[in-house]
Design an enzyme around this catalytic site. Sequence first.
Site, PDB file in Angstrom:
ATOM      1  N   HIS A   1       0.795  -1.230   0.000  1.00  0.00           N
ATOM      2  CA  HIS A   1       0.000   0.000   0.000  1.00  0.00           C
ATOM      3  C   HIS A   1       0.823   1.274   0.000  1.00  0.00           C
ATOM      4  O   HIS A   1       0.301   2.356  -0.204  1.00  0.00           O
ATOM      5  CB  HIS A   1      -0.958   0.027   1.192  1.00  0.00           C
ATOM      6  CG  HIS A   1      -0.304   0.399   2.497  1.00  0.00           C
ATOM      7  ND1 HIS A   1       0.467  -0.463   3.197  1.00  0.00           N
ATOM      8  CD2 HIS A   1      -0.295   1.571   3.194  1.00  0.00           C
ATOM      9  CE1 HIS A   1       0.920   0.146   4.283  1.00  0.00           C
ATOM     10  NE2 HIS A   1       0.488   1.380   4.304  1.00  0.00           N
TER      11      HIS A   1
HETATM   12  C1  UD1 Z   1      -1.978   5.817   5.631  1.00  0.00           C
HETATM   13  C2  UD1 Z   1      -0.683   6.272   6.315  1.00  0.00           C
HETATM   14  C3  UD1 Z   1       0.297   5.114   6.363  1.00  0.00           C
HETATM   15  C4  UD1 Z   1      -0.348   3.897   7.025  1.00  0.00           C
HETATM   16  C5  UD1 Z   1      -1.663   3.576   6.344  1.00  0.00           C
HETATM   17  C6  UD1 Z   1      -2.378   2.439   7.074  1.00  0.00           C
HETATM   18  C7  UD1 Z   1      -0.102   8.635   5.978  1.00  0.00           C
HETATM   19  C8  UD1 Z   1       0.809   9.586   5.283  1.00  0.00           C
HETATM   20  N1  UD1 Z   1      -0.039   7.361   5.581  1.00  0.00           N
HETATM   21  O1  UD1 Z   1      -1.619   5.441   4.307  1.00  0.00           O
HETATM   22  O2  UD1 Z   1       1.426   5.498   7.143  1.00  0.00           O
HETATM   23  O3  UD1 Z   1       0.542   2.809   6.914  1.00  0.00           O
HETATM   24  O4  UD1 Z   1      -2.520   4.720   6.345  1.00  0.00           O
HETATM   25  O5  UD1 Z   1      -3.356   1.844   6.288  1.00  0.00           O
HETATM   26  O6  UD1 Z   1      -0.847   9.053   6.842  1.00  0.00           O
HETATM   27  N2  UD1 Z   1      -8.663   5.413   0.481  1.00  0.00           N
HETATM   28  C9  UD1 Z   1      -9.949   4.950   0.285  1.00  0.00           C
HETATM   29  N3  UD1 Z   1     -10.734   4.734   1.376  1.00  0.00           N
HETATM   30  C10 UD1 Z   1     -10.321   4.962   2.649  1.00  0.00           C
HETATM   31  C11 UD1 Z   1      -9.018   5.449   2.839  1.00  0.00           C
HETATM   32  C12 UD1 Z   1      -8.197   5.663   1.750  1.00  0.00           C
HETATM   33  O7  UD1 Z   1     -10.361   4.707  -0.842  1.00  0.00           O
HETATM   34  O8  UD1 Z   1     -11.110   4.732   3.605  1.00  0.00           O
HETATM   35  C13 UD1 Z   1      -7.793   5.619  -0.709  1.00  0.00           C
HETATM   36  C14 UD1 Z   1      -7.869   7.017  -1.287  1.00  0.00           C
HETATM   37  O9  UD1 Z   1      -7.723   6.907  -2.668  1.00  0.00           O
HETATM   38  C15 UD1 Z   1      -6.644   7.684  -0.702  1.00  0.00           C
HETATM   39  C16 UD1 Z   1      -5.651   6.526  -0.644  1.00  0.00           C
HETATM   40  O10 UD1 Z   1      -6.441   5.387  -0.324  1.00  0.00           O
HETATM   41  O11 UD1 Z   1      -6.167   8.739  -1.480  1.00  0.00           O
HETATM   42  C17 UD1 Z   1      -4.566   6.699   0.375  1.00  0.00           C
HETATM   43  O12 UD1 Z   1      -5.115   6.921   1.685  1.00  0.00           O
HETATM   44  P1  UD1 Z   1      -4.269   7.757   2.776  1.00  0.00           P
HETATM   45  O13 UD1 Z   1      -5.000   7.752   4.065  1.00  0.00           O
HETATM   46  O14 UD1 Z   1      -3.855   9.077   2.227  1.00  0.00           O
HETATM   47  O15 UD1 Z   1      -2.939   6.919   2.899  1.00  0.00           O
HETATM   48  P2  UD1 Z   1      -2.703   5.365   3.170  1.00  0.00           P
HETATM   49  O16 UD1 Z   1      -2.007   4.793   2.004  1.00  0.00           O
HETATM   50  O17 UD1 Z   1      -3.936   4.683   3.643  1.00  0.00           O
END
Ligand code: UD1
Length: 360
Positions: free
Chosen positions: A204
């Site tokens: 991820h």
């Molecule tokens: C975040 C943390 C990472 C952690 C991970 C745990 C930061 C910088 N990163 O990464 O350290 O290991 O969480 O899982 O805070 N999305 C959805 N639905 C959701 C959440 C996210 O579709 O409920 C998608 C969106 O397209 C979003 C992408 O996932 O842009 C990334 O989500 P984000 O929370 O920015 O970062 P993670 O990769 O989840």
Amino acid sequence: MKVATVVGARPQFIKAAVFSNALTAALVEEVLVHTGQHYDANMSEVFFRELGLAEPRYNLGVGSGSHGHQTGAMLSGLEDVLRLEKPDVTVVFGDTNSTLAGALASAKLHIPVAHVEAGLRSFNRKMPEEINRILTDHASTLLFAPTLTAVGNLRAEGLSERTHLVGDVMYDAAIYAATRAKWPPEGMLQLPRSSSPFVVATLHREENTDSPHAIRVVMTALREISRLVPVVCPLHPRTRERLGDLASYPGITFLDPLSFLEMSSLVLHSSVVVTDSGGLQKEAFFHRKPCVTLRSETEWVELVQSGWNRLVDPRSVPDIVETVVAALGGSWSLNGLVPPPFGDGHACEAVVRILCEQLA
Ligand code: UD1
């Protein structure tokens, strides 16, 4: 004493659940604040339900976005909540944008900040998490370090006086999961039988998923591995979005994001874990599974020193495949870590005890 706990991303819901139990046992009032960083039911709500974590008193509903937009929106929402609630301390976990926002909003209001999982360093400042860790540690009043390595890192940055070695809250959670995880998890009959070998793989991180080339390399390696042994791959929404047609990976069983107990069960019954997650590297060790980490460095150096974890270049198909095949063949020499470097499974109680001693 009143504690504000700030959570936002799925590993934090797991940690907050064990931490909340320790607060309740010590009769400490908690205000749980969810930034809304993770919002899909299977990235958020399922953890609350499964682990008996109370509904957050506030959900800021910040959602996804660039780092600046996401963190900025959290800061503004958290400031309002903290002004209103006036907690004695704000507790943040780990290294996500929610962690940094909680620490910064609180420190600027002169509310003490306690950082749980302090002192971890990958020494790679290109990782957003590394920036979050460093800034959060320096904004915090109390630093709860999970390992001696973390204590050493904090000492090197002049933060010894605020540091307490308490062990790892994820170890507390893994012990809880080990006795409750069922096989196969409900409704997942497509999974391999528990007696046959399989690999569980997760991916991820921004650096492994945001470039089409990076994700293609890892997926090519997993496809090669799946020709030898089944591969089970729960998909983060970010990875799902970038993967395109899943039919090109016939040997891989793709799953939607899993709950904590489902994921723990998968790890417990797997032969090898392949991941770029920080938390899963440790969960693999807690359940005594060899772990191949798709990164060139890790914060959890003890795991590599013990032989249970090997780092591989995520840009090299042969490196990934050869390392996983060696792990499957049982040719790794694994040393037990004695004494265990992650504490005694009571890290949350230690954090609550120190909070009460220092702040009540
Ligand atoms: C975040 C943390 C990472 C952690 C991970 C745990 C930061 C910088 N990163 O990464 O350290 O290991 O969480 O899982 O805070 N999305 C959805 N639905 C959701 C959440 C996210 O579709 O409920 C998608 C969106 O397209 C979003 C992408 O996932 O842009 C990334 O989500 P984000 O929370 O920015 O970062 P993670 O990769 O989840």
